[in-house]
Write a protein that holds these residues in place. Structure first.
Motif, PDB file in Angstrom:
ATOM      1  N   GLU A   1       6.347   1.808  12.543  1.00 45.92           N
ATOM      2  CA  GLU A   1       7.026   1.052  11.481  1.00 45.92           C
ATOM      3  C   GLU A   1       6.765   1.642  10.100  1.00 45.92           C
ATOM      4  OE1 GLU A   1       6.866  -3.410  13.463  1.00 45.92           O
ATOM      5  OE2 GLU A   1       5.583  -2.938  11.752  1.00 45.92           O
ATOM      6  N   VAL A   2       5.862   2.618  10.035  1.00 48.19           N
ATOM      7  CA  VAL A   2       5.479   3.096   8.707  1.00 48.19           C
ATOM      8  C   VAL A   2       5.387   4.623   8.703  1.00 48.19           C
ATOM      9  CG1 VAL A   2       3.025   2.659   9.242  1.00 48.19           C
ATOM     10  CG2 VAL A   2       3.715   2.845   6.888  1.00 48.19           C
TER      11      VAL A   2
ATOM     12  N   LEU B   1      -7.810  -2.510   5.959  1.00 46.54           N
ATOM     13  CA  LEU B   1      -6.898  -1.371   6.133  1.00 46.54           C
ATOM     14  C   LEU B   1      -6.573  -1.150   7.611  1.00 46.54           C
ATOM     15  CD1 LEU B   1      -8.120   1.271   3.516  1.00 46.54           C
ATOM     16  CD2 LEU B   1      -6.281  -0.389   3.325  1.00 46.54           C
ATOM     17  N   LYS B   2      -7.578  -1.313   8.458  1.00 44.64           N
ATOM     18  CA  LYS B   2      -7.318  -1.141   9.896  1.00 44.64           C
ATOM     19  C   LYS B   2      -6.283  -2.156  10.360  1.00 44.64           C
ATOM     20  CE  LYS B   2     -11.909   0.498  11.067  1.00 44.64           C
ATOM     21  NZ  LYS B   2     -13.224   0.071  11.478  1.00 44.64           N
ATOM     22  N   GLN B   3      -6.497  -3.412   9.952  1.00 42.03           N
ATOM     23  CA  GLN B   3      -5.569  -4.466  10.429  1.00 42.03           C
ATOM     24  C   GLN B   3      -4.170  -4.294   9.861  1.00 42.03           C
ATOM     25  OE1 GLN B   3      -7.114  -8.412  10.079  1.00 42.03           O
ATOM     26  NE2 GLN B   3      -8.935  -7.883  11.262  1.00 42.03           N
ATOM     27  N   GLU B   4      -4.119  -3.811   8.621  1.00 39.97           N
ATOM     28  CA  GLU B   4      -2.796  -3.678   7.993  1.00 39.97           C
ATOM     29  C   GLU B   4      -2.020  -2.486   8.559  1.00 39.97           C
ATOM     30  OE1 GLU B   4      -2.802  -4.052   3.752  1.00 39.97           O
ATOM     31  OE2 GLU B   4      -0.788  -3.197   3.563  1.00 39.97           O
ATOM     32  N   PHE B   5      -2.722  -1.367   8.790  1.00 40.12           N
ATOM     33  CA  PHE B   5      -1.968  -0.145   9.123  1.00 40.12           C
ATOM     34  C   PHE B   5      -1.942   0.225  10.603  1.00 40.12           C
ATOM     35  CE2 PHE B   5      -2.676   0.379   4.578  1.00 40.12           C
ATOM     36  CZ  PHE B   5      -1.391   0.708   4.181  1.00 40.12           C
TER      37      PHE B   5
ATOM     38  N   THR C   1       5.238  16.735   0.968  1.00 37.32           N
ATOM     39  CA  THR C   1       6.352  16.580   1.897  1.00 37.32           C
ATOM     40  C   THR C   1       6.530  15.109   2.262  1.00 37.32           C
ATOM     41  OG1 THR C   1       5.824  18.752   2.713  1.00 37.32           O
ATOM     42  CG2 THR C   1       7.177  17.405   4.144  1.00 37.32           C
ATOM     43  N   SER C   2       7.741  14.690   2.436  1.00 33.04           N
ATOM     44  CA  SER C   2       8.110  13.318   2.852  1.00 33.04           C
ATOM     45  C   SER C   2       7.955  12.263   1.752  1.00 33.04           C
ATOM     46  CB  SER C   2       7.315  12.785   4.054  1.00 33.04           C
ATOM     47  OG  SER C   2       6.963  13.744   4.954  1.00 33.04           O
ATOM     48  N   ALA C   3       7.414  12.637   0.578  1.00 35.19           N
ATOM     49  CA  ALA C   3       7.160  11.596  -0.436  1.00 35.19           C
ATOM     50  C   ALA C   3       8.451  10.909  -0.871  1.00 35.19           C
ATOM     51  CB  ALA C   3       6.455  12.208  -1.646  1.00 35.19           C
ATOM     52  N   HIS C   4       9.594  11.572  -0.705  1.00 33.95           N
ATOM     53  CA  HIS C   4      10.860  10.963  -1.158  1.00 33.95           C
ATOM     54  C   HIS C   4      11.411   9.947  -0.160  1.00 33.95           C
ATOM     55  CE1 HIS C   4      11.872  14.420   1.294  1.00 33.95           C
ATOM     56  NE2 HIS C   4      13.124  14.060   1.369  1.00 33.95           N
ATOM     57  N   PHE C   5      10.839   9.874   1.053  1.00 34.85           N
ATOM     58  CA  PHE C   5      11.340   8.842   1.971  1.00 34.85           C
ATOM     59  C   PHE C   5      10.227   8.018   2.633  1.00 34.85           C
ATOM     60  CE2 PHE C   5      11.170  12.642   4.775  1.00 34.85           C
ATOM     61  CZ  PHE C   5      10.362  12.152   5.777  1.00 34.85           C
ATOM     62  N   ALA C   6       8.985   8.497   2.560  1.00 32.48           N
ATOM     63  CA  ALA C   6       7.911   7.778   3.264  1.00 32.48           C
ATOM     64  C   ALA C   6       7.645   6.430   2.594  1.00 32.48           C
ATOM     65  CB  ALA C   6       6.644   8.630   3.264  1.00 32.48           C
ATOM     66  N   ASP C   7       6.889   5.575   3.281  1.00 31.87           N
ATOM     67  CA  ASP C   7       6.590   4.245   2.748  1.00 31.87           C
ATOM     68  C   ASP C   7       5.263   4.234   1.981  1.00 31.87           C
ATOM     69  OD1 ASP C   7       8.804   3.071   4.350  1.00 31.87           O
ATOM     70  OD2 ASP C   7       7.535   3.779   5.999  1.00 31.87           O
ATOM     71  N   TRP C   8       4.261   4.925   2.548  1.00 29.97           N
ATOM     72  CA  TRP C   8       2.921   4.893   1.956  1.00 29.97           C
ATOM     73  C   TRP C   8       2.435   6.308   1.679  1.00 29.97           C
ATOM     74  CZ3 TRP C   8      -0.305   0.833   0.503  1.00 29.97           C
ATOM     75  CH2 TRP C   8       0.214  -0.437   0.729  1.00 29.97           C
ATOM     76  N   TYR C   9       1.540   6.376   0.708  1.00 28.42           N
ATOM     77  CA  TYR C   9       1.067   7.647   0.176  1.00 28.42           C
ATOM     78  C   TYR C   9      -0.446   7.714   0.380  1.00 28.42           C
ATOM     79  CZ  TYR C   9       1.753  11.298  -3.472  1.00 28.42           C
ATOM     80  OH  TYR C   9       1.870  12.455  -4.190  1.00 28.42           O
TER      81      TYR C   9
ATOM     82  N   ASP D   1      -0.273   6.324 -15.004  1.00 28.96           N
ATOM     83  CA  ASP D   1      -1.014   5.049 -14.979  1.00 28.96           C
ATOM     84  C   ASP D   1      -0.687   4.219 -13.730  1.00 28.96           C
ATOM     85  OD1 ASP D   1      -2.983   4.493 -16.720  1.00 28.96           O
ATOM     86  OD2 ASP D   1      -1.854   3.019 -17.885  1.00 28.96           O
ATOM     87  N   VAL D   2      -0.735   4.846 -12.601  1.00 26.68           N
ATOM     88  CA  VAL D   2      -0.391   4.165 -11.327  1.00 26.68           C
ATOM     89  C   VAL D   2      -1.603   3.352 -10.851  1.00 26.68           C
ATOM     90  CG1 VAL D   2       0.273   4.515  -8.916  1.00 26.68           C
ATOM     91  CG2 VAL D   2       1.231   5.980 -10.713  1.00 26.68           C
ATOM     92  N   PHE D   3      -1.391   2.057 -10.642  1.00 27.30           N
ATOM     93  CA  PHE D   3      -2.510   1.186 -10.257  1.00 27.30           C
ATOM     94  C   PHE D   3      -2.686   1.152  -8.731  1.00 27.30           C
ATOM     95  CE2 PHE D   3      -4.275  -2.973  -9.044  1.00 27.30           C
ATOM     96  CZ  PHE D   3      -5.479  -2.901  -9.737  1.00 27.30           C
ATOM     97  N   VAL D   4      -3.956   1.263  -8.282  1.00 25.20           N
ATOM     98  CA  VAL D   4      -4.293   1.053  -6.865  1.00 25.20           C
ATOM     99  C   VAL D   4      -5.439   0.056  -6.813  1.00 25.20           C
ATOM    100  CG1 VAL D   4      -4.788   2.185  -4.653  1.00 25.20           C
ATOM    101  CG2 VAL D   4      -4.125   3.566  -6.613  1.00 25.20           C
ATOM    102  N   SER D   5      -5.268  -0.975  -6.015  1.00 25.74           N
ATOM    103  CA  SER D   5      -6.321  -1.988  -5.973  1.00 25.74           C
ATOM    104  C   SER D   5      -7.493  -1.487  -5.118  1.00 25.74           C
ATOM    105  CB  SER D   5      -5.760  -3.303  -5.436  1.00 25.74           C
ATOM    106  OG  SER D   5      -6.279  -3.583  -4.173  1.00 25.74           O
ATOM    107  N   ASP D   6      -8.674  -2.067  -5.355  1.00 22.56           N
ATOM    108  CA  ASP D   6      -9.879  -1.666  -4.612  1.00 22.56           C
ATOM    109  C   ASP D   6      -9.685  -1.796  -3.106  1.00 22.56           C
ATOM    110  OD1 ASP D   6     -11.586  -0.907  -6.648  1.00 22.56           O
ATOM    111  OD2 ASP D   6     -12.096  -2.984  -7.121  1.00 22.56           O
ATOM    112  N   ASP D   7      -8.816  -2.718  -2.703  1.00 19.73           N
ATOM    113  CA  ASP D   7      -8.582  -2.920  -1.265  1.00 19.73           C
ATOM    114  C   ASP D   7      -8.010  -1.673  -0.594  1.00 19.73           C
ATOM    115  OD1 ASP D   7      -9.379  -5.485  -1.422  1.00 19.73           O
ATOM    116  OD2 ASP D   7      -7.359  -6.355  -1.548  1.00 19.73           O
ATOM    117  N   TYR D   8      -7.399  -0.803  -1.390  1.00 18.56           N
ATOM    118  CA  TYR D   8      -6.720   0.360  -0.792  1.00 18.56           C
ATOM    119  C   TYR D   8      -7.477   1.667  -1.027  1.00 18.56           C
ATOM    120  CZ  TYR D   8      -3.144  -2.890   0.451  1.00 18.56           C
ATOM    121  OH  TYR D   8      -2.494  -3.952   1.029  1.00 18.56           O
TER     122      TYR D   8
END
Ligand SMILES: Cc1cc2nc3c(=O)[nH]c(=O)nc-3n(C[C@H](O)[C@H](O)[C@H](O)COP(=O)(O)OP(=O)(O)OC[C@H]3O[C@@H](n4cnc5c(N)ncnc54)[C@H](O)[C@@H]3O)c2cc1C
Length: 396
Positions: free
Chosen positions: A126-127, A114-118, A166-174, A222-229
């Motif tokens: 960028e995000v 997560l550190k390297q990705e974000f 707030t921002s959920a309609h335009f942001a990239d990540w939640y 039923d929104v899937f999130v992988s263990d990596d996140y």
């Protein structure tokens, strides 16, 4: 006792002010920097604002206080504060969410992945993130949240609802808090997840506030999130949320819009004449402005105490609660005073032919109450001050 900033800090203020003045003349300037819309500086997303944020990042104004090993500049946190105040003064987007809340929490608790990705993407602006905490039955009492996360192969499935995101309609990540262990005491069964806002199963619907801002209700099917996140350890989310909320109170609430609005009001009073008498000669108006000016000064000093506590390495939760309580309530008093002093024209919306200050005062009157709710209501700030600051625990 010295309440002023050091020479280096003042030079920095000068440098970022010059930078922001120059940005006003860029093709995107008028849209990216607009003090008239100061109250929605966190909320509006336009290509101009994204471009402005990237320029801010290129100039090294994002993540100044981050450690060098994460791409930061190891500068004292006061520079982030000075940058945010300058941005708020110009009506520019603040550097709060990604850099101040999510980045700082990931540095302390996130996995290497997560550190390297974000972290590098946050530093380059960028995000964009949305914060998913509040639910219809869990706002002030956030630990009661019920968004259900159930184990699924390789990750988790989320079902339930969030509100005021707030921002959920335009942001990239939640950045989402969910209940992973319904059997555990309520503070102990919560986990934090990161997921893309395009993930299948998410439905985002608008909630329009009285301050013209759009926030959102978000439904999870039923929104899937992988263990990596998963952020940090499963079931330890409450600790991370509390830390992140402290960062939020510290990094998002600024004083310069209040000071600027007060200066604008004084300027109008100096200029306007009513029935042949200058407003500045009216005793009641003079008294009210003198009082408000004193209160703006008090709010400024309360904010300095937040900075002092943070600079000494403490988590300034009581100081931040005092500042947020006082300054957000003062925002409402200031808007109220402006409407009383400036009269019916100040009540006109910006599109009305005789509106003054492009409808700023009327908008301020509708927008300032939101600041007394978001990030913890005034009552909750009082609870924090009473309990942690004054040692008055609630007896059950
Ligand atoms: C503009 C705006 C933007 C927001 N953005 C986000 C966002 O991005 N992400 C997110 O997750 N949330 C967001 N929120 C939600 C915000 O954090 C909550 O609205 C807030 O915490 C209050 O929760 P609530 O609305 O459920 O009110 P409630 O908690 O139901 O409170 C209702 C009333 O009861 C009072 N009250 C509640 N508990 C107590 C108590 N123990 N003692 C005394 N009084 C009490 C409150 O002060 C309030 O007056 C936002 C809110 C606003 C207004």
């Amino acid at each position: 006792m010295n309440f002023s900033f050091s020479e280096e800090e003042q030079q920095f203020q000068h440098r970022i002010t010059e930078f922001l003045e120059a940005q006003q003349h860029k093709p995107y300037g008028a849209d990216a920097l607009d003090f008239g819309r100061w109250a929605d500086s966190q909320l509006a997303d336009t290509p101009a604002r994204r471009e402005f944020n990237r320029t801010l990042a290129e100039e090294g104004y994002i993540g100044m206080s981050w450690p060098g090993k994460y791409g930061g500049q190891d500068m004292p946190g006061i520079y982030d504060y000075l940058a945010n105040e300058a941005l708020a003064q110009f009506g520019a987007p603040l550097i709060g969410k990604g850099c101040g809340i999510i980045g700082k929490t990931l540095m302390r608790h996130g996995s290497e992945k997560l550190k390297q990705e974000f972290l590098p993407r946050i530093l380059k602006a960028e995000v964009e993130f949305a914060l998913g905490y509040t639910e219809p039955g869990a706002g002030s009492d956030l630990a009661s949240l019920q968004l259900k996360a159930t184990r699924s192969e390789g990750g988790w499935r989320l079902n339930g609802q969030k509100t005021f995101n707030t921002s959920a309609h335009f942001a990239d990540w939640y950045w989402v808090a969910a209940r992973t262990n319904p059997e555990a005491p309520k503070h102990k069964g919560i986990s934090l997840f990161l997921l893309p806002l395009t993930q299948p199963g998410l439905t985002i619907t608008p909630i329009h506030t009285m301050g013209d801002h759009r926030t959102n209700a978000v439904f999870f099917d039923d929104v899937f999130v992988s263990d990596d996140y998963v952020v940090g350890e499963i079931d330890h989310g409450w600790t991370y949320i509390c830390e992140a909320l402290d960062y939020e109170r510290f990094s998002i609430y600024t004083i310069s819009p209040l000071r600027k609005a007060f200066d604008m009001l004084c300027e109008s009073v100096r200029k306007i004449t009513r029935d042949g008498v200058a407003l500045s000669q009216d005793v009641q108006i003079r008294r009210r402005l003198a009082r408000l000016g004193t209160e703006v000064e008090a709010a400024t000093l309360l904010q300095r105490r937040v900075l002092m506590a943070a600079a000494s390495g403490a988590i300034p939760s009581v100081e931040a609660a005092k500042f947020k309580l006082y300054s957000s309530e003062l925002g409402k008093r200031l808007a109220d005073a402006a409407l009383d002093i400036l009269g019916p024209q100040a009540l006109l919306r910006c599109e009305a032919p005789h509106a003054i200050a492009e409808g700023h005062w009327e908008h301020l009157y509708r927008a300032t109450p939101l600041d007394t709710i978001g990030g913890g209501t005034s009552e909750i700030q009082k609870n924090v001050i009473a309990r942690r600051g004054l040692g008055l625990p609630l007896q059950n």
